[in-house]
Design a protein around this motif. Structure first.
Motif, PDB file in Angstrom:
ATOM      1  N   VAL A 186      -4.709   8.099   5.884  1.00  0.00           N
ATOM      2  CA  VAL A 186      -5.381   8.567   6.972  1.00  0.00           C
ATOM      3  C   VAL A 186      -5.819  10.084   6.877  1.00  0.00           C
ATOM      4  CG1 VAL A 186      -5.334   9.000   9.708  1.00  0.00           C
ATOM      5  CG2 VAL A 186      -4.474   6.893   8.578  1.00  0.00           C
ATOM      6  N   ALA A 187      -4.981  10.897   6.536  1.00  0.00           N
ATOM      7  CA  ALA A 187      -5.432  12.291   6.271  1.00  0.00           C
ATOM      8  C   ALA A 187      -6.613  12.489   5.120  1.00  0.00           C
ATOM      9  CB  ALA A 187      -4.328  13.174   5.563  1.00  0.00           C
ATOM     10  N   LEU A 188      -6.511  11.461   4.077  1.00  0.00           N
ATOM     11  CA  LEU A 188      -7.751  11.747   3.197  1.00  0.00           C
ATOM     12  C   LEU A 188      -9.215  11.137   4.128  1.00  0.00           C
ATOM     13  CD1 LEU A 188      -6.207  10.171   0.038  1.00  0.00           C
ATOM     14  CD2 LEU A 188      -7.318  12.346   0.349  1.00  0.00           C
ATOM     15  N   LEU A 189      -8.832  10.011   4.957  1.00  0.00           N
ATOM     16  CA  LEU A 189     -10.224   9.632   5.644  1.00  0.00           C
ATOM     17  C   LEU A 189     -10.565  10.818   6.617  1.00  0.00           C
ATOM     18  CD1 LEU A 189      -9.256   5.945   6.519  1.00  0.00           C
ATOM     19  CD2 LEU A 189     -11.078   6.793   4.929  1.00  0.00           C
ATOM     20  N   TRP A 190      -9.783  11.674   7.251  1.00  0.00           N
ATOM     21  CA  TRP A 190     -10.089  12.595   8.053  1.00  0.00           C
ATOM     22  C   TRP A 190     -10.732  13.828   7.368  1.00  0.00           C
ATOM     23  CZ3 TRP A 190      -5.708  12.534  11.960  1.00  0.00           C
ATOM     24  CH2 TRP A 190      -5.795  11.488  12.875  1.00  0.00           C
ATOM     25  N   SER A 191     -10.255  13.973   6.048  1.00  0.00           N
ATOM     26  CA  SER A 191     -10.508  15.091   5.328  1.00  0.00           C
ATOM     27  C   SER A 191     -12.372  15.071   5.010  1.00  0.00           C
ATOM     28  CB  SER A 191      -9.873  15.636   4.147  1.00  0.00           C
ATOM     29  OG  SER A 191     -10.100  14.289   3.229  1.00  0.00           O
ATOM     30  N   LYS A 192     -12.722  14.090   4.891  1.00  0.00           N
ATOM     31  CA  LYS A 192     -14.284  13.618   4.471  1.00  0.00           C
ATOM     32  C   LYS A 192     -15.195  13.769   5.502  1.00  0.00           C
ATOM     33  CE  LYS A 192     -12.796  11.850   0.193  1.00  0.00           C
ATOM     34  NZ  LYS A 192     -13.133  10.722  -1.035  1.00  0.00           N
TER      35      LYS A 192
ATOM     36  N   PHE B 128       0.992  -1.170   0.133  1.00  0.00           N
ATOM     37  CA  PHE B 128       0.026   0.018   0.001  1.00  0.00           C
ATOM     38  C   PHE B 128       0.730   1.266  -0.208  1.00  0.00           C
ATOM     39  CE2 PHE B 128      -2.427   3.274   2.259  1.00  0.00           C
ATOM     40  CZ  PHE B 128      -3.751   3.541   1.323  1.00  0.00           C
ATOM     41  N   ASN B 129       1.860   1.202   0.889  1.00  0.00           N
ATOM     42  CA  ASN B 129       2.771   2.472   0.763  1.00  0.00           C
ATOM     43  C   ASN B 129       3.619   2.511  -0.524  1.00  0.00           C
ATOM     44  OD1 ASN B 129       2.477   3.253   3.659  1.00  0.00           O
ATOM     45  ND2 ASN B 129       4.144   1.842   4.216  1.00  0.00           N
ATOM     46  N   TYR B 130       3.956   1.458  -1.050  1.00  0.00           N
ATOM     47  CA  TYR B 130       4.766   1.593  -2.508  1.00  0.00           C
ATOM     48  C   TYR B 130       3.868   1.827  -3.548  1.00  0.00           C
ATOM     49  CZ  TYR B 130       8.073   0.353  -5.960  1.00  0.00           C
ATOM     50  OH  TYR B 130       8.937   0.500  -7.239  1.00  0.00           O
ATOM     51  N   ASN B 131       2.593   1.357  -3.780  1.00  0.00           N
ATOM     52  CA  ASN B 131       1.808   1.401  -4.896  1.00  0.00           C
ATOM     53  C   ASN B 131       0.515   2.429  -4.595  1.00  0.00           C
ATOM     54  OD1 ASN B 131       3.155  -0.268  -6.662  1.00  0.00           O
ATOM     55  ND2 ASN B 131       2.104  -2.175  -5.634  1.00  0.00           N
ATOM     56  N   ASP B 132       0.348   2.860  -3.529  1.00  0.00           N
ATOM     57  CA  ASP B 132      -0.643   3.825  -3.411  1.00  0.00           C
ATOM     58  C   ASP B 132      -0.421   5.265  -2.689  1.00  0.00           C
ATOM     59  OD1 ASP B 132      -3.249   4.905  -3.453  1.00  0.00           O
ATOM     60  OD2 ASP B 132      -4.107   3.065  -2.624  1.00  0.00           O
ATOM     61  N   VAL B 133      -1.123   5.703  -1.847  1.00  0.00           N
ATOM     62  CA  VAL B 133      -0.695   7.033  -1.369  1.00  0.00           C
ATOM     63  C   VAL B 133       0.123   7.028  -0.156  1.00  0.00           C
ATOM     64  CG1 VAL B 133      -2.631   8.320  -2.363  1.00  0.00           C
ATOM     65  CG2 VAL B 133      -2.978   7.301  -0.136  1.00  0.00           C
ATOM     66  N   GLY B 134       0.026   6.016   0.554  1.00  0.00           N
ATOM     67  CA  GLY B 134       0.757   5.538   1.896  1.00  0.00           C
ATOM     68  C   GLY B 134      -0.048   5.765   3.030  1.00  0.00           C
ATOM     69  N   ILE B 135       0.332   5.268   4.129  1.00  0.00           N
ATOM     70  CA  ILE B 135      -0.361   5.334   5.276  1.00  0.00           C
ATOM     71  C   ILE B 135      -0.724   6.657   5.817  1.00  0.00           C
ATOM     72  CG2 ILE B 135      -0.537   4.578   7.832  1.00  0.00           C
ATOM     73  CD1 ILE B 135       1.200   2.222   7.145  1.00  0.00           C
ATOM     74  N   CYS B 136       0.188   7.397   5.754  1.00  0.00           N
ATOM     75  CA  CYS B 136      -0.019   9.089   6.378  1.00  0.00           C
ATOM     76  C   CYS B 136      -1.218   9.579   5.529  1.00  0.00           C
ATOM     77  CB  CYS B 136       1.194   9.700   6.470  1.00  0.00           C
ATOM     78  SG  CYS B 136       2.414   9.032   7.518  1.00  0.00           S
ATOM     79  N   LYS B 137      -1.012   9.552   4.348  1.00  0.00           N
ATOM     80  CA  LYS B 137      -2.083  10.349   3.398  1.00  0.00           C
ATOM     81  C   LYS B 137      -3.340   9.576   3.526  1.00  0.00           C
ATOM     82  CE  LYS B 137       1.396  12.901   0.890  1.00  0.00           C
ATOM     83  NZ  LYS B 137       1.872  13.429  -0.315  1.00  0.00           N
TER      84      LYS B 137
END
Length: 158
Positions: A152-158, A141-150
């Motif tokens: 979680v930030a995307l989940l919190w932004s909605k 997930f970290n290598y092929n997608d946005v990563g754990i930090c981003k």
């Protein structure tokens, strides 16, 4: 004070009071002569099975406990760091720390609730497989997608 002297005189004669016959939680203040070589008078008895007893010279359990606490503190510190400066290093560190934290936690659950040699071996093998798949999935997930930090930030932004 007189009661303690009185009890100690009864112990010398070999008389044991009724309420001291089964000491499950604590030893009496007045100790008979045959037990006076013990350095502690008021202590709780700890019962453990021989299979789980690591020995008095083993520091493995203490070191493991210390490592678990250190990892918990590191995870607490990683939260604000991941929020203020997300990046690949923090993502992979979180993947490793969260996987190890979960592995140790589930390992303690297995230790408490799984009994029998075959069942313990199967449960530990399943735990290692689960931890390996979890770490590999988080790294993927970290290598092929946005990563754990981003993420979680995307989940919190909605």
């Amino acid at each position: 004070m007189a009661a303690i002297v009185r009890l100690s005189s009864m112990y010398r004669r070999g008389i044991t009071p009724l309420f001291y016959q089964s000491t499950l939680l604590a030893k009496p203040v007045a100790v008979p002569h045959k037990y006076q070589e013990q350095p502690h008078l008021l202590t709780a008895r700890i019962h453990s099975s021989q299979a789980l007893y690591a020995g008095s010279d083993s520091k493995a359990a203490s070191l493991h406990w210390t490592a678990e606490r250190a990892l918990s503190i590191v995870l607490l510190a990683m939260g604000p760091v991941a929020y203020y400066s997300p990046g690949p290093a923090i993502d992979y560190s979180l993947a490793a720390a969260l996987t190890l934290h979960g592995h140790w936690g589930l390992g303690q659950v297995l230790t408490d609730y799984v009994h029998g040699d075959t069942k313990i071996k199967m449960a530990n093998a399943g735990l290692f497989l689960l931890s390996t798949v979890t770490f590999a999935g988080l790294c993927y997930f970290n290598y092929n997608d946005v990563g754990i930090c981003k993420a979680v930030a995307l989940l919190w932004s909605k």
